[in-house]
Design an enzyme around this catalytic site. Structure first.
Site, PDB file in Angstrom:
ATOM      1  N   ASP A 189      -1.980 101.991  14.974  1.00 16.75           N
ATOM      2  CA  ASP A 189      -1.866 101.105  16.128  1.00 16.75           C
ATOM      3  C   ASP A 189      -0.550 101.462  16.794  1.00 16.75           C
ATOM      4  O   ASP A 189       0.521 101.108  16.313  1.00 16.75           O
ATOM      5  CB  ASP A 189      -1.879  99.644  15.650  1.00 16.75           C
ATOM      6  N   LYS A 214       5.063 103.124  25.831  1.00 15.87           N
ATOM      7  CA  LYS A 214       3.615 103.031  26.031  1.00 15.87           C
ATOM      8  C   LYS A 214       3.265 102.581  27.450  1.00 15.87           C
ATOM      9  O   LYS A 214       2.208 102.933  27.979  1.00 15.87           O
ATOM     10  CB  LYS A 214       3.060 102.040  25.012  1.00 15.87           C
ATOM     11  N   GLU A 226      -8.094  98.743  21.194  1.00 10.87           N
ATOM     12  CA  GLU A 226      -7.439  97.810  20.278  1.00 10.87           C
ATOM     13  C   GLU A 226      -8.276  96.570  19.975  1.00 10.87           C
ATOM     14  O   GLU A 226      -8.444  96.230  18.802  1.00 10.87           O
ATOM     15  CB  GLU A 226      -6.055  97.425  20.831  1.00 10.87           C
ATOM     16  N   ASP A 261      -6.347  89.888  23.113  1.00 10.29           N
ATOM     17  CA  ASP A 261      -5.273  90.725  22.570  1.00 10.29           C
ATOM     18  C   ASP A 261      -4.108  90.750  23.541  1.00 10.29           C
ATOM     19  O   ASP A 261      -4.135  91.429  24.563  1.00 10.29           O
ATOM     20  CB  ASP A 261      -5.829  92.139  22.339  1.00 10.29           C
TER      21      ASP A 261
END
Lengths: 383, 605
Positions: free
Chosen positions: B8, B70, B171, B193
Site C-alpha cells: 500500500d 504520491k 485501494e 477510503d
C-alpha cells in the site's frame, strides 16, 4: 464485432416470432441479435450437436480438455447464440441470476484466472469471450429497456420455435398416419389386384375350356375310330362316349356312339354269353345264369333271352325276370314255337295258368299238330 | 514457493503485507511499526533516508525532505495539483522533460516515480528481512480514481525498485478483498477510503469469492493533507499573521514544524476534545527576538475548519451510490482519516448503517494487495476481482469535444474499437488525442497522450479507414493499437507526448537504483564492522584501567599492555578509515585482547 466462427445451419429466420417493433429495435442495437432458434434443442447436452475439431483441441496449453472445449464452443458461437443461452440462464431470470451467471463466466474466463497459465492459441479467444460477456452483462444490468425487449423477444422466439417444433411433430405424426392409411389402402388394392390377377391367370391357364374340351373330344373320337376299325367296339364306344360328353352338341359323335353302342353291347353281350356257356358246360348253372343275365342286359338277343329264361326256369329262381326274358324273346320271334312253349311253361310255374294256357294255345295255332303242345294244354287243363 | 508482497503505497504512510500459510499478515519495519511514513530525504552527506528517520529529520532538512510525493504521481507540470503543491511544500518542484513535475533535492532532480521507488524499495527490504528471502514480485495499490498516467507512474516506480509489478489494484478494492477474504458472504459493500492524500469511494458486490466493483469514484486531491492544510493555512498561519504580521509560510523550517504539529493535533482530536499546539521559537522576529506559537485546538474548531472537505466526500458518495443502484449492506472505513469522529458520523448519516470497525484502516489495503497477489499465483483462485475503470476513456473530436469510447465503471479488462477516416485528400497521418475524464469539453479532461497514425495510403478524403482499438487491461492501464481494416495491417503509432517517463529514462533509473543498492549494501557491511570494532574498543576501554593496575610492574605485564595498546591503536586507525578488511582484522585482534583481559581479571582480580 465478432470474428466469424464455424457456421451452423440456419433453419429458422433470425428474430423468428419476434414482434416487428422489438425486432426493429433489436436489429439496430449492436447486441440485439437473436438467432431464429436456440442452438441447443430441448434435452440436448451443453455443447449440443457441436462438433469439435480434434486438432483444434490438441493445441499446446495448460488448459484441461474440458476447458478447451468450452472455450472453442463459446468462442465459435459468440454473437451467434442469444445472450441467455450464452449465460446459460432463462429469459425469465432476474438480474440476480444474470449476475450469478456472469460471476460464473468470470470465474472461468477472467484473465486473472489464468494468470500463471500458458493459454497458447486460446488466449485471444478467452479474452474475447470475457470481454463479450462483460459487455453484454453490463448492458443487461444497466439498460432495462434493452433487457426487457431482449427477454421478450427471446421468449417470443422460443414460443415460436416450440410451436414450430410441435407443428413439425404434428405434421410428422399426420404424415405417419396418412402413410399408414395409404399403406393399408395400398395393401388392400394389392390384394384385390392379386385376386384379379389370379383369376385372370386361372382364366389364362384354362383359356377356352370349351375349345379344349372339343379338342379332347376330338382326340377321344379319333382314338375311338381307330379302335372301331380294329373292331374293338367296346373301347371305341367308351371313347365316343367321352367325346360325346365333352362335346354334347356334336351329332357325329352321338350318332357314331349310337351306332357303335349296339355293336359294343352285342360284343359285350357275346363275351358274357361265352363265359356263361363255359360255366353252363361244366354244370355251374347258377354262375352261368348271372353271366347270361349280364349278357342279355347288354344286348337282349332273342335266343339269349330265351336261353336265360330257360335256365332260370330250370333253376326255379327269379321267375318274373325269366317271364320277362321269355316274353322278350317271343316278341322278337313270335313264330318260334319253342319260345312260346317256354313262356307258357314259365307262366305255368308262376301259377299264371290263364296266361300259360293262352300262350300254349297260341303255339298250337302255329303248330296244330304238335303233340307236345296238346299234352301241355291237357296237363294245364287238369290243373 | 514464489513470494509476492502487497504494497500500500500511501500518501503519508506505506504498508507491506504478505500471505503466509493462507493468512495475510502485515510486516513490521525495523522499528516494529506496521506502517512506514512515505517520506524520503537526502541527508547532508548525500545519503537516502526513508520512513521514520526521514520524517524525524524533516524539520532540520525541510527542503530536502519529500512527503506526499504520491500527490504528484503522474501529474503534468501545468496541472492545478502541481501548481498548488509548489506553493505549499518546502521542497522545490521543477518541470521535467516530459511536461511532468520533478523534485530537486540537493543537486539532483528526481522524477516522482524515482522518489516513490525509494519507498517501494524500503517496503521490499522490510519483506526481505522478514522472509529472509529475495522478493521480486509485488501487487501495488493505487487510489481507485487514479487515471492511466498515475497508474503508469506507479508501475514505473515499481520497476525502478526492481519489482515485477504483477498487478496494480485499487485501494478500496483491496480493502474489500481483505474484508471479504475467507468469508462466505453475499453482500453489497461500500468502501469509504479517506487517506492521506486521496479520497475514494467504491461500491462492491461480494459473492462467493467474486468481488465485483459496481461503481467507483473519488478525488485524487482530497485527503488528510488537506485537513492538515486547513489547520495550518486557515488557522495557525492566519492567526499568527494577524498577531505578528509575519507569514510563517516563508520559512520552510517553520512550515515543516507547523505541518508536524497540525498532523499530531488532528490525530489527538480523534480521541480528545481539545489539544495544545506548542511550538517555541517558531520564528525570529528580527534581531535576536524569537516568537513562540502556543494555541489550543478544539475538536469543534477542527470540524468547522474541515466540514466542507467531509461534505465533499459525501457528495461523491451520493453520486456513486446512484451509479451502483444497489442497496448498501455494509460500509467499510479505510484510511487514517476515517478515525476522525466527524467523518464517521457523516458516513453513518449518509449510508444509514453503522460503519464496520473490525478492520484496521491503515493495514487493510496492504493485506488486500497481498491477498490478490497470492490469488494470482495460486492454482485455484480463492478470490476473483472484477474491477472497473474509474474514469471514462475517450478521444477529442471535432469542435474540441470529448467523445467517450469506454465509459467509467466499465469492467476491466475491456476494449473498444473505433474507426477513423481521413478528413483531407491524400492525408497520410491522423492525430488522435486520448483523454480520460468526465467532462464534455476535451481540454478539461486529463490528457493521456497524442497518437499519430502514420503511413496511411494516399486517397481522397474519407476513403481511408483506420480501426483504432483502445484497451484497458486489468491494471487499469490503457494501450492503443491501430490497424487498417482493409488490409489488416497494423498501423504504426507514435507516442508524441506523455507526462511520464520515457523507456530510456526508466532504464537509466533502474540501473542507477541498482548501483545505489550495491552502494548501500556495501555501506551497511562497513557500518556493521565499524560498530563491532567500536563496541569491542568500548568494552576494552571499560576494563583497561583495572587490567593496567594489575599488570603494571611485571615485565610480562608491561609487554602485554604495550602489545594491547598497539592493537587498540590499529583498531582506532581502522575505525577512521573505510577499509572493510582492516576493520575485520582489527576486530579479530581486539576481540582476542578483550578475551585476554577478561581472563586476567578472572584469575588475578
Amino acid at each position: 464485432m465478432v470474428e466469424a466462427g464455424k457456421p451452423y445451419s440456419k433453419v429458422f429466420a433470425d428474430f423468428n416470432g419476434v414482434s416487428p417493433q422489438d425486432a426493429e429495435y433489436l436489429r439496430a442495437h449492436p447486441f440485439g441479435y437473436i438467432p431464429g432458434a436456440p442452438y441447443r434443442k430441448p434435452g440436448e447436452e451443453r455443447f449440443g450437436r457441436f462438433e469439435f475439431d480434434k486438432r483444434a483441441l490438441l493445441n499446446r496449453c495448460d488448459l484441461s480438455i474440458a476447458r478447451r472445449k468450452e472455450v472453442i464452443f463459446l468462442f465459435t458461437l459468440l454473437g451467434k447464440i442469444d445472450h441467455f443461452e450464452f449465460f446459460e440462464i432463462e429469459a425469465t431470470d432476474d438480474r440476480k441470476a444474470i449476475k450469478k451467471a456472469f460471476f460464473g463466466i468470470s470465474r472461468r474466463f477472467h484473465p486473472d484466472t489464468f494468470f500463471k497459465a500458458d493459454l497458447g492459441v486460446y488466449k485471444p479467444q478467452i479474452e474475447k469471450i470475457f470481454r463479450y460477456a462483460s459487455d453484454v452483462y453490463e448492458l443487461m444490468l444497466a439498460d432495462a429497456t434493452f433487457r426487457e425487449t431482449y427477454a421478450r423477444a427471446v421468449t417470443a422466439r422460443d414460443a415460436a420455435y416450440r410451436a414450430s417444433l410441435e407443428q413439425a411433430r404434428q405434421a410428422k405424426q399426420d404424415a405417419q398416419t396418412r402413410q399408414a392409411q395409404r399403406a393399408a389402402e395400398d395393401r388392400k388394392a394389392l390384394l384385390s389386384e392379386r385376386l384379379t390377377q389370379n383369376t385372370l391367370a386361372r382364366r389364362a391357364r384354362k383359356p377356352n375350356p370349351v375349345k379344349e374340351g372339343l379338342e379332347r373330344a376330338k382326340r377321344y373320337y379319333e382314338q375311338g375310330m381307330q379302335m372301331y376299325e380294329a373292331k374293338d367296339f367296346v373301347r371305341a364306344a367308351s371313347m365316343f362316349q367321352l367325346a360325346m360328353g365333352l362335346d354334347e352338341a356334336n351329332e357325329t359323335y352321338r350318332q357314331t356312339y349310337e351306332r357303335v353302342k349296339t355293336k359294343a353291347n352285342q360284343t359285350k353281350s357275346d363275351i358274357y354269353w361265352g363265359r356263361g356257356q363255359t360255366q353252363e358246360s361244366i354244370g355251374r348253372d347258377r354262375e352261368a345264369a348271372v353271366l347270361f343275365l349280364r349278357a342279355v342286359e347288354a344286348y337282349p338277343r332273342a335266343d339269349y333271352c330265351a336261353h336265360t329264361a330257360a335256365i332260370l326256369l330250370k333253376l326255379g329262381t327269379d321267375t318274373h325276370r325269366a317271364v320277362d326274358l321269355a316274353s322278350l324273346a317271343s316278341e322278337a320271334d313270335p313264330q318260334n314255337i319253342d319260345y312260346l312253349m317256354l313262356l307258357g311253361q314259365l307262366y305255368e310255374s308262376a301259377e299264371l295258368y290263364k296266361k300259360a294256357l293262352t300262350t300254349f294255345e297260341r303255339a298250337l295255332t302255329l303248330a296244330p299238330n304238335d303233340e307236345e303242345i296238346k299234352k301241355a294244354i291237357k296237363g294245364l287243363k287238369k290243373k | 514457493m514464489e513470494r509476492i508482497i502487497g504494497i500500500d503505497l500511501g500518501t503519508t504512510n506505506s504498508c507491506v503485507a504478505i500471505v503466509e500459510g493462507g493468512q495475510p499478515t502485515v510486516l513490521p519495519n525495523k522499528g516494529g511499526y506496521k506502517t512506514t511514513p512515505s517520506v524520503i530525504a537526502i541527508s547532508e552527506n548525500g545519503k537516502r533516508l526513508v520512513g521514520q528517520i526521514a520524517k524525524r529529520q524533516a524539520v532540520t532538512n525541510a527542503t530536502n525532505t519529500v512527503y506526499a510525493a504520491k500527490r504528484l504521481m503522474g501529474r503534468r507540470w501545468d496541472s492545478t495539483a502541481v501548481q498548488t503543491m509548489i506553493e505549499t511544500v518546502p521542497y522545490s518542484l521543477v518541470e521535467g522533460d516530459n511536461e511532468d513535475a520533478r523534485i530537486q533535492l540537493r543537486n539532483r532532480v528526481y522524477s516522482i516515480p524515482e522518489i516513490s521507488s525509494v519507498i517501494l524499495q524500503e517496503m521490499r527490504l522490510i519483506a526481505e528481512e522478514y522472509t529472509n528471502d529475495s522478493i521480486t514480485k509485488a501487487v501495488i495499490t493505487v487510489p481507485a480514481y487514479f487515471n492511466d498516467a498515475q497508474r503508469q507512474a506507479t508501475r514505473d516506480a515499481g520497476r525502478i525498485a526492481g519489482l515485477d509489478v504483477l498487478r496494480i489494484i485499487n485501494e478500496p478494492t483491496a480493502a474489500a478483498l481483505s474484508y471479504g477474504f475467507g468469508k462466505e458472504i453475499d453482500r453489497t459493500v461500500a468502501v469509504y477510503d479517506l487517506g492521506g492524500g486521496t479520497f475514494d469511494i467504491s461500491i462492491l458486490e461480494i459473492s462467493n469469492g467474486v468481488f465485483e466493483v459496481l461503481a467507483t469514484a473519488g478525488d485524487t486531491f482530497l485527503g488528510g493533507e488537506d485537513f492538515d492544510g486547513r489547520i495550518i493555512m486557515d488557522w495557525l498561519v492566519l492567526d499568527f499573521a494577524r498577531e505578528h504580521r509575519i507569514d510563517l509560510r516563508q520559512d520552510k523550517m517553520a512550515l515543516q514544524r507547523l505541518r508536524d504539529a497540525a498532523e499530531k493535533a488532528k490525530c489527538d482530536l480523534s480521541g480528545t476534545q481539545q489539544t495544545e499546539i506548542n511550538l517555541p521559537f517558531i520564528i525570529s522576529a528580527g534581531g535576536s527576538e524569537a516568537l513562540h506559537l502556543q494555541k489550543t485546538l478544539t475538536r469543534e474548531k477542527l470540524e468547522s475548519l474541515t466540514i466542507d472537505l467531509v461534505e465533499r466526500t459525501i457528495k461523491i458518495c451520493r453520486q456513486v451510490v446512484e451509479e451502483a443502484g444497489e442497496k448498501i449492506d455494509d460500509v467499510l472505513l479505510v484510511g487514517g482519516m476515517t478515525r476522525m469522529p466527524l467523518v464517521q458520523q457523516k458516513v453513518k448519516e449518509f449510508f444509514g448503517v453503522e460503519p464496520l470497525r473490525g478492520v484496521h484502516p491503515d493495514e487493510v489495503v496492504a493485506l488486500g494487495a497481498a491477498i490478490q497477489g497470492a490469488a494470482l499465483l495460486s492454482d485455484h483462485q480463492p478470490v476473483l476481482l472484477l474491477d472497473v475503470t474509474p474514469q471514462s476513456l475517450g478521444i477529442m473530436i471535432h469542435g474540441g469535444l470529448f467523445s467517450v469510447l469506454i465509459p467509467q465503471n466499465t469492467t476491466v479488462p475491456t476494449s473498444k474499437s473505433h474507426t477513423f477516416t481521413t478528413v483531407k485528400n491524400n492525408q497520410t497521418s491522423v492525430k488522435i488525442i486520448v483523454l480520460q475524464g468526465e467532462h464534455e469539453e476535451a481540454k478539461k479532461n486529463e490528457l493521456l497522450g497524442e497518437f499519430i497514425l502514420t503511413g496511411l495510403r494516399s486517397a481522397p478524403k474519407g476513403e481511408v479507414e483506420i480501426e483504432v482499438t483502445f484497451e484497458i487491461n486489468a491494471d487499469g492501464i490503457v494501450s492503443v493499437s491501430a490497424r487498417d481494416p482493409e488490409t489488416g495491417k497494423e498501423q504504426a503509432i507514435t507516442v508524441t507526448a506523455t507526462s511520464g517517463l520515457t523507456e530510456d529514462e526508466l532504464q537509466r533509473m533502474m540501473q542507477e537504483n541498482q548501483d545505489y543498492l550495491v552502494d548501500v549494501r556495501a555501506d551497511e557491511a562497513l557500518m556493521k564492522a565499524k560498530d563491532d570494532v567500536q563496541r569491542v574498543l568500548a568494552d576494552i576501554g571499560r576494563i583497561f584501567p583495572k587490567v593496567q593496575a594489575l599488570l603494571s610492574g611485571s615485565d610480562f605485564g608491561e609487554d602485554a599492555l604495550r602489545k594491547a595498546e598497539g592493537v587498540l591503536e590499529r583498531g582506532r586507525d581502522a575505525l577512521n578509515g573505510n577499509d572493510l578488511e582492516s576493520l575485520e582484522h582489527a576486530n579479530e585482534a581486539l576481540t582476542r585482547t578483550l578475551n585476554m583481559f577478561r581472563g586476567v581479571l578472572q584469575k588475578i582480580g
